[in-house]
Motif scaffolding. Structure first.
Motif, short mmCIF file in Angstrom:
data_model
loop_
_atom_site.label_atom_id
_atom_site.label_comp_id
_atom_site.label_asym_id
_atom_site.label_seq_id
_atom_site.Cartn_x
_atom_site.Cartn_y
_atom_site.Cartn_z
N PRO A 53 8.96 2.03 12.32
CA PRO A 53 8.86 2.45 10.91
C PRO A 53 8.36 3.89 10.78
CG PRO A 53 6.94 1.17 11.52
CD PRO A 53 7.87 1.13 12.71
N ASP A 54 8.66 4.51 9.64
CA ASP A 54 8.13 5.84 9.37
C ASP A 54 6.62 5.77 9.12
OD1 ASP A 54 10.69 7.15 9.40
OD2 ASP A 54 11.07 6.27 7.42
N ILE A 55 6.20 4.76 8.36
CA ILE A 55 4.82 4.62 7.94
C ILE A 55 4.33 3.20 8.24
CG2 ILE A 55 3.20 4.64 5.96
CD1 ILE A 55 4.24 7.40 6.61
N ILE A 56 3.08 3.11 8.68
CA ILE A 56 2.43 1.80 8.84
C ILE A 56 1.22 1.76 7.92
CG2 ILE A 56 1.25 0.22 10.42
CD1 ILE A 56 2.81 1.58 12.70
N LEU A 57 1.22 0.83 6.99
CA LEU A 57 0.07 0.62 6.12
C LEU A 57 -0.82 -0.41 6.80
CD1 LEU A 57 -1.18 1.32 3.34
CD2 LEU A 57 -0.03 -0.71 2.45
N MET A 58 -1.98 0.02 7.29
CA MET A 58 -2.80 -0.76 8.20
C MET A 58 -4.15 -1.13 7.60
SD MET A 58 -2.93 -1.69 11.61
CE MET A 58 -1.99 -0.47 12.55
N ASP A 59 -4.39 -2.44 7.44
CA ASP A 59 -5.73 -2.87 7.06
C ASP A 59 -6.66 -2.58 8.24
OD1 ASP A 59 -7.87 -4.07 5.76
OD2 ASP A 59 -7.33 -6.09 6.42
N VAL A 60 -7.81 -2.01 7.96
CA VAL A 60 -8.66 -1.58 9.07
C VAL A 60 -9.54 -2.70 9.61
CG1 VAL A 60 -10.63 -0.77 7.72
CG2 VAL A 60 -10.05 0.39 9.85
N GLY A 97 -13.17 5.88 12.04
CA GLY A 97 -12.79 5.51 13.39
C GLY A 97 -11.27 5.48 13.54
N ALA A 98 -10.59 4.99 12.53
CA ALA A 98 -9.13 4.94 12.56
C ALA A 98 -8.54 6.34 12.49
CB ALA A 98 -8.61 4.09 11.40
N LEU A 99 -9.13 7.23 11.68
CA LEU A 99 -8.66 8.61 11.62
C LEU A 99 -8.81 9.28 12.99
CD1 LEU A 99 -10.05 9.89 8.20
CD2 LEU A 99 -7.68 9.43 8.78
N ARG A 100 -9.92 9.04 13.62
CA ARG A 100 -10.14 9.65 14.93
C ARG A 100 -9.19 9.06 15.97
NH1 ARG A 100 -14.65 9.56 19.10
NH2 ARG A 100 -14.70 11.70 19.87
N ALA A 101 -8.80 7.81 15.76
CA ALA A 101 -7.86 7.16 16.68
C ALA A 101 -6.44 7.66 16.48
CB ALA A 101 -7.90 5.65 16.47
N GLY A 102 -6.19 8.39 15.38
CA GLY A 102 -4.87 8.97 15.17
C GLY A 102 -4.21 8.65 13.85
N ALA A 103 -4.91 7.93 12.96
CA ALA A 103 -4.34 7.66 11.64
C ALA A 103 -4.19 8.97 10.87
CB ALA A 103 -5.22 6.69 10.86
N SER A 104 -3.18 9.03 10.02
CA SER A 104 -2.91 10.25 9.26
C SER A 104 -3.65 10.32 7.93
CB SER A 104 -1.40 10.38 9.00
OG SER A 104 -0.69 10.52 10.21
N ALA A 105 -4.10 9.19 7.42
CA ALA A 105 -4.77 9.16 6.12
C ALA A 105 -5.40 7.79 5.91
CB ALA A 105 -3.77 9.44 5.00
#
Length: 224
Positions: A53-60, A97-105
């Protein structure tokens, strides 16, 4: 990605009602198509690998493999998908933590469906905005001030104009704002940004602003 392209999305949440509601809202928006759903981090990695997918909407916050570890697995696996994480509070340590792991937003779960749709579109076109407040919190919480700067030779690999654009990214400016501030066409801004990310070895704006801090640039100043 081209403006005419359909944005494909994978929705990940361990709560069925939340997952289905977000999927319905996104799938109903023009130009967005939900191509899969996942109930946990392990399934998210499997679906991301299979569906691309282009985007993954991820519950943290999920049992088992949470959104942070799933995001890291997706990024470290070299997948092209960009991750938007959902969290309860905007300064939640899980979100950072998710941003540091590579999440874009990230978005808070109280975001409206329209805000969700807007975020997907913004991140899909690579125009995510990292505000100075969030940037400072991220840096303070997850990067030591004595860390060595990453990015090889630092800013010496950039041309003077690329350096201007990089400074603007560090300030949290969108592509449109950079275009106006530096008197460049939107297409030229995108070209510069792609070259900057490639030269500095960063994936997106989140990594770019962290690198800017590590290289000693001031967050929250002005573009000359």
């Amino acid at each position: 990605m081209p403006e005419t392209s359909v944005i494909t999305v994978l929705v990940v949440d361990d709560q069925p009602l939340a997952r289905e509601g977000n999927a319905l809202a996104l799938d109903s928006a023009p130009g967005i198509r939900v191509i899969g759903e996942a109930a946990d981090g392990r399934e998210a990695i499997e679906q991301a690998t299979r569906l691309d997918p282009d985007i993954i909407l991820m519950d943290v916050r999920m049992p088992g493999i949470n959104g942070i570890h799933a995001t890291r697995g997706i990024v470290d696996g070299g997948l092209r998908s960009r991750v938007i994480v959902l969290t309860t509070f905007d300064l939640d340590e899980y979100a950072f933590g998710a941003l540091r792991a590579g999440a874009s937003a990230f978005l808070v779960k109280t975001a409206t469906h329209q805000e969700l749709v807007d975020a997907v579109r913004v991140v899909a076109r690579g125009d995510a905005i990292v505000t100075p407040r969030i940037t400072r919190q991220l840096i303070d919480a997850y990067t030591g001030r004595d860390q060595p700067a990453q990015g090889g030779q630092g800013l010496s690999v950039l041309s003077p104009r690329e350096r201007d654009v990089f400074n603007a990214i560090a300030l949290g400016l969108s592509n449109g704002e950079i275009s106006q501030a530096l008197h460049l066409s939107p297409a030229t801004v995108k070209t510069h940004i792609n070259r900057i990310f490639a030269k500095l070895g960063v994936r997106d704006r989140v990594q770019a602003v962290i690198l800017a801090h590590q290289l000693g640039l001031t967050i929250g100043g002005q573009v000359n």
